[in-house]
Design a protein around this motif. Sequence first.
Motif, PDB file in Angstrom:
ATOM      1  N   GLY A 128      22.060   4.493 -19.009  1.00  0.00           N
ATOM      2  CA  GLY A 128      21.804   3.184 -19.615  1.00  0.00           C
ATOM      3  C   GLY A 128      20.368   3.006 -20.105  1.00  0.00           C
ATOM      4  N   GLY A 129      19.554   4.038 -19.944  1.00  0.00           N
ATOM      5  CA  GLY A 129      18.164   3.941 -20.415  1.00  0.00           C
ATOM      6  C   GLY A 129      18.085   4.040 -21.930  1.00  0.00           C
ATOM      7  N   THR A 130      16.987   3.531 -22.494  1.00  0.00           N
ATOM      8  CA  THR A 130      16.833   3.503 -23.957  1.00  0.00           C
ATOM      9  C   THR A 130      15.520   4.155 -24.387  1.00  0.00           C
ATOM     10  OG1 THR A 130      18.179   1.498 -24.240  1.00  0.00           O
ATOM     11  CG2 THR A 130      16.561   1.949 -25.946  1.00  0.00           C
ATOM     12  N   LEU A 131      15.621   4.928 -25.463  1.00  0.00           N
ATOM     13  CA  LEU A 131      14.441   5.434 -26.174  1.00  0.00           C
ATOM     14  C   LEU A 131      14.269   4.549 -27.401  1.00  0.00           C
ATOM     15  CD1 LEU A 131      12.285   7.674 -26.857  1.00  0.00           C
ATOM     16  CD2 LEU A 131      14.118   8.869 -28.071  1.00  0.00           C
ATOM     17  N   ALA A 132      13.104   3.935 -27.560  1.00  0.00           N
ATOM     18  CA  ALA A 132      12.859   3.035 -28.699  1.00  0.00           C
ATOM     19  C   ALA A 132      11.588   3.486 -29.416  1.00  0.00           C
ATOM     20  CB  ALA A 132      12.702   1.593 -28.204  1.00  0.00           C
ATOM     21  N   VAL A 133      11.727   3.790 -30.712  1.00  0.00           N
ATOM     22  CA  VAL A 133      10.621   4.430 -31.444  1.00  0.00           C
ATOM     23  C   VAL A 133      10.386   3.734 -32.787  1.00  0.00           C
ATOM     24  CG1 VAL A 133       9.898   6.588 -32.565  1.00  0.00           C
ATOM     25  CG2 VAL A 133      11.082   6.684 -30.365  1.00  0.00           C
ATOM     26  N   GLN A 134       9.128   3.555 -33.120  1.00  0.00           N
ATOM     27  CA  GLN A 134       8.722   3.108 -34.460  1.00  0.00           C
ATOM     28  C   GLN A 134       7.660   4.065 -34.973  1.00  0.00           C
ATOM     29  OE1 GLN A 134       6.221   2.059 -37.307  1.00  0.00           O
ATOM     30  NE2 GLN A 134       5.402   1.056 -35.481  1.00  0.00           N
ATOM     31  N   LEU A 135       7.849   4.507 -36.220  1.00  0.00           N
ATOM     32  CA  LEU A 135       6.908   5.441 -36.855  1.00  0.00           C
ATOM     33  C   LEU A 135       6.575   4.952 -38.259  1.00  0.00           C
ATOM     34  CD1 LEU A 135       9.150   8.585 -36.403  1.00  0.00           C
ATOM     35  CD2 LEU A 135       7.091   8.171 -35.079  1.00  0.00           C
ATOM     36  N   PRO A 136       5.309   4.978 -38.671  1.00  0.00           N
ATOM     37  CA  PRO A 136       5.030   4.744 -40.090  1.00  0.00           C
ATOM     38  C   PRO A 136       5.789   5.767 -40.934  1.00  0.00           C
ATOM     39  CG  PRO A 136       3.003   4.769 -38.817  1.00  0.00           C
ATOM     40  CD  PRO A 136       4.101   5.238 -37.891  1.00  0.00           C
ATOM     41  N   HIS A 137       6.365   5.309 -42.037  1.00  0.00           N
ATOM     42  CA  HIS A 137       7.088   6.232 -42.924  1.00  0.00           C
ATOM     43  C   HIS A 137       6.509   6.069 -44.315  1.00  0.00           C
ATOM     44  CE1 HIS A 137      11.108   8.310 -43.905  1.00  0.00           C
ATOM     45  NE2 HIS A 137      10.330   9.110 -43.231  1.00  0.00           N
ATOM     46  N   GLN A 138       5.240   6.372 -44.403  1.00  0.00           N
ATOM     47  CA  GLN A 138       4.417   5.953 -45.542  1.00  0.00           C
ATOM     48  C   GLN A 138       3.766   7.146 -46.238  1.00  0.00           C
ATOM     49  OE1 GLN A 138       4.153   2.885 -46.564  1.00  0.00           O
ATOM     50  NE2 GLN A 138       2.189   2.626 -47.562  1.00  0.00           N
ATOM     51  N   ASN A 139       4.104   8.384 -45.797  1.00  0.00           N
ATOM     52  CA  ASN A 139       3.338   9.534 -46.291  1.00  0.00           C
ATOM     53  C   ASN A 139       3.480   9.783 -47.787  1.00  0.00           C
ATOM     54  OD1 ASN A 139       2.583   9.787 -43.682  1.00  0.00           O
ATOM     55  ND2 ASN A 139       3.127  11.943 -43.464  1.00  0.00           N
ATOM     56  N   ASN A 140       4.566   9.241 -48.396  1.00  0.00           N
ATOM     57  CA  ASN A 140       4.720   9.449 -49.843  1.00  0.00           C
ATOM     58  C   ASN A 140       4.113   8.321 -50.677  1.00  0.00           C
ATOM     59  OD1 ASN A 140       6.011  11.897 -49.596  1.00  0.00           O
ATOM     60  ND2 ASN A 140       8.000  10.896 -49.265  1.00  0.00           N
ATOM     61  N   ALA A 141       3.605   7.292 -50.017  1.00  0.00           N
ATOM     62  CA  ALA A 141       2.976   6.185 -50.756  1.00  0.00           C
ATOM     63  C   ALA A 141       1.540   6.562 -51.121  1.00  0.00           C
ATOM     64  CB  ALA A 141       2.995   4.927 -49.888  1.00  0.00           C
ATOM     65  N   PRO A 142       0.987   5.949 -52.181  1.00  0.00           N
ATOM     66  CA  PRO A 142      -0.383   6.304 -52.589  1.00  0.00           C
ATOM     67  C   PRO A 142      -1.407   6.170 -51.453  1.00  0.00           C
ATOM     68  CG  PRO A 142       0.629   4.872 -54.226  1.00  0.00           C
ATOM     69  CD  PRO A 142       1.616   4.985 -53.105  1.00  0.00           C
ATOM     70  N   SER A 143      -1.257   5.153 -50.593  1.00  0.00           N
ATOM     71  CA  SER A 143      -2.226   4.931 -49.503  1.00  0.00           C
ATOM     72  C   SER A 143      -2.418   6.168 -48.640  1.00  0.00           C
ATOM     73  CB  SER A 143      -1.739   3.784 -48.616  1.00  0.00           C
ATOM     74  OG  SER A 143      -0.442   4.081 -48.105  1.00  0.00           O
ATOM     75  N   HIS A 144      -1.371   6.962 -48.464  1.00  0.00           N
ATOM     76  CA  HIS A 144      -1.442   8.138 -47.604  1.00  0.00           C
ATOM     77  C   HIS A 144      -1.520   9.431 -48.438  1.00  0.00           C
ATOM     78  CE1 HIS A 144      -0.576   5.158 -44.702  1.00  0.00           C
ATOM     79  NE2 HIS A 144      -0.135   5.953 -43.750  1.00  0.00           N
ATOM     80  N   ARG A 145      -0.708   9.462 -49.505  1.00  0.00           N
ATOM     81  CA  ARG A 145      -0.643  10.686 -50.323  1.00  0.00           C
ATOM     82  C   ARG A 145      -2.013  11.023 -50.913  1.00  0.00           C
ATOM     83  NH1 ARG A 145       2.839   8.896 -54.359  1.00  0.00           N
ATOM     84  NH2 ARG A 145       1.087   9.025 -55.776  1.00  0.00           N
ATOM     85  N   VAL A 146      -2.773   9.988 -51.271  1.00  0.00           N
ATOM     86  CA  VAL A 146      -4.050  10.253 -51.958  1.00  0.00           C
ATOM     87  C   VAL A 146      -5.096  10.814 -50.979  1.00  0.00           C
ATOM     88  CG1 VAL A 146      -5.943   9.172 -53.240  1.00  0.00           C
ATOM     89  CG2 VAL A 146      -3.574   8.617 -53.808  1.00  0.00           C
ATOM     90  N   TRP A 147      -5.108  10.314 -49.723  1.00  0.00           N
ATOM     91  CA  TRP A 147      -6.002  10.950 -48.732  1.00  0.00           C
ATOM     92  C   TRP A 147      -5.688  12.432 -48.637  1.00  0.00           C
ATOM     93  CZ3 TRP A 147     -10.285   8.949 -47.268  1.00  0.00           C
ATOM     94  CH2 TRP A 147     -10.422   7.616 -46.882  1.00  0.00           C
ATOM     95  N   ARG A 148      -4.390  12.712 -48.517  1.00  0.00           N
ATOM     96  CA  ARG A 148      -3.956  14.094 -48.297  1.00  0.00           C
ATOM     97  C   ARG A 148      -4.312  14.980 -49.493  1.00  0.00           C
ATOM     98  NH1 ARG A 148      -0.885  17.651 -44.960  1.00  0.00           N
ATOM     99  NH2 ARG A 148      -1.552  19.540 -45.994  1.00  0.00           N
ATOM    100  N   SER A 149      -4.042  14.469 -50.712  1.00  0.00           N
ATOM    101  CA  SER A 149      -4.290  15.341 -51.870  1.00  0.00           C
ATOM    102  C   SER A 149      -5.788  15.525 -52.102  1.00  0.00           C
ATOM    103  CB  SER A 149      -3.569  14.827 -53.118  1.00  0.00           C
ATOM    104  OG  SER A 149      -3.988  13.542 -53.406  1.00  0.00           O
ATOM    105  N   LEU A 150      -6.607  14.506 -51.796  1.00  0.00           N
ATOM    106  CA  LEU A 150      -8.061  14.691 -51.944  1.00  0.00           C
ATOM    107  C   LEU A 150      -8.587  15.690 -50.920  1.00  0.00           C
ATOM    108  CD1 LEU A 150      -9.229  11.025 -52.645  1.00  0.00           C
ATOM    109  CD2 LEU A 150      -9.379  12.977 -54.224  1.00  0.00           C
ATOM    110  N   MET A 151      -8.063  15.619 -49.687  1.00  0.00           N
ATOM    111  CA  MET A 151      -8.487  16.604 -48.683  1.00  0.00           C
ATOM    112  C   MET A 151      -8.116  18.011 -49.135  1.00  0.00           C
ATOM    113  SD  MET A 151     -10.267  15.583 -46.121  1.00  0.00           S
ATOM    114  CE  MET A 151     -10.284  16.822 -44.841  1.00  0.00           C
TER     115      MET A 151
END
Length: 260
Positions: A128-151
Motif C-alpha cells: 500500500g506504499g506510494t512512490l510520488a515523483v515530480q521532475l522538470p520536463h523542460q530540457n527541450n525548451a529554450p530556457s534549458h536547451r540554450v544553456w546546454r548548447s552554449l556549453m
Amino acid sequence: MSKSARNDWNPNAYSKFRSLRVRPALDLLQSVPSVGGGKLVDLGCGNGVIGPALKERFVGHDLIGVDASPAMLDAARSSGCYSDLVEADISSWSGDAPLGLIFSNAALHWLPDHEVLLPKLVKQLGKGGTLAVQLPHQNNAPSHRVWRSLMDELFADRFDENDVPSALKPAQYHGLLAGMGQLSLWETEYYQVLEGEAGSHPVRRFTEATYARPFLQALDADEKAEIIARYEAVMEKAYPRDTNGRVLFPFRRLFFTLTA
Ligand SMILES: C[S@@+](CC[C@H](N)C(=O)[O-])C[C@H]1O[C@@H](n2cnc3c(N)ncnc32)[C@H](O)[C@@H]1O
C-alpha cells in the motif's frame, strides 16, 4: 572542484522563487492517493520546504529527509518536521524497513539510470506504499536547451554528463513502471510570471540556481560572464519582457505516483 562541493546547494539562491517552486510539490502531495504503514521519506528533501505540508497531511507518520547537500539539510533541520535527516546519495540510500511513502519533488532528474533507480525505489515500498515523483520536463525548451548548447559550443570538455539533469520520456516511465503497481502519470505546464530586475534576464535568474548549476560551477568568473551574456541575448527573444519588464515563463513538469 571536489564531489562534495559539487553536491552542495545554495538554499538562498534556490529559495529566490520559492512560491513558484513549491506549487508543483503541493500539487504532487495532493495527488498521493494513499500511504502504507511504514515511515515516509522526502527523497532529495532540499531545504525541507514541503516537510510541513507532508507532516500535516500524514499526521502520526515519521518523516525522514534524505539529501546530499549539507547546506540544504541544515536549512531543512530548522523546519523541525523531520524525525531524521540523512546526508546520503539517493542512488545508494535505502531505508531499514518497508516504507509508506517515497516522495521526491524536483530531485530525481539529478540522478542518471532511472531504469535501475526507480524499480529499486519501488521495491522499498511496503504494502500500500506510494512512490510520488515530480521532475522538470523542460530540457527541450529554450530556457534549458540554450544553456546546454552554449556549453557544448564554448566549454564542451568542462562538465560531466552525469551532472546534467535529465529525465526519460513519459512513455518510457510508463513502460518501466506500469507493471509494478497502480500508476498515474501526467504533465502540467505552469505559466510562471517572473518579475523584471535590472541587469539580468528573469529566466537566467530562475535557471542559474538549478539546471545551470553544474555548468556555471565549472567556469571561472570571465567564462561565466561570457556564457551569461550570450544566454541572456537569446532569452530576450525567446521570453520577451512585457512593458513592466516581466516575463511569462512556461515550465513543463512531469509527475507520477505509483502505489504498490
Ligand atoms: C531542486 S532541489 C529540490 C529540493 C526539494 N525536494 C524541494 O522540492 O524544494 C534538488 C535537491 O536534490 C538534491 N540532490 C540532487 N542529487 C542528489 C543525489 N544524488 N542524492 C541526494 N540528493 C540529491 C540536491 O542536493 C537538492 O537539495
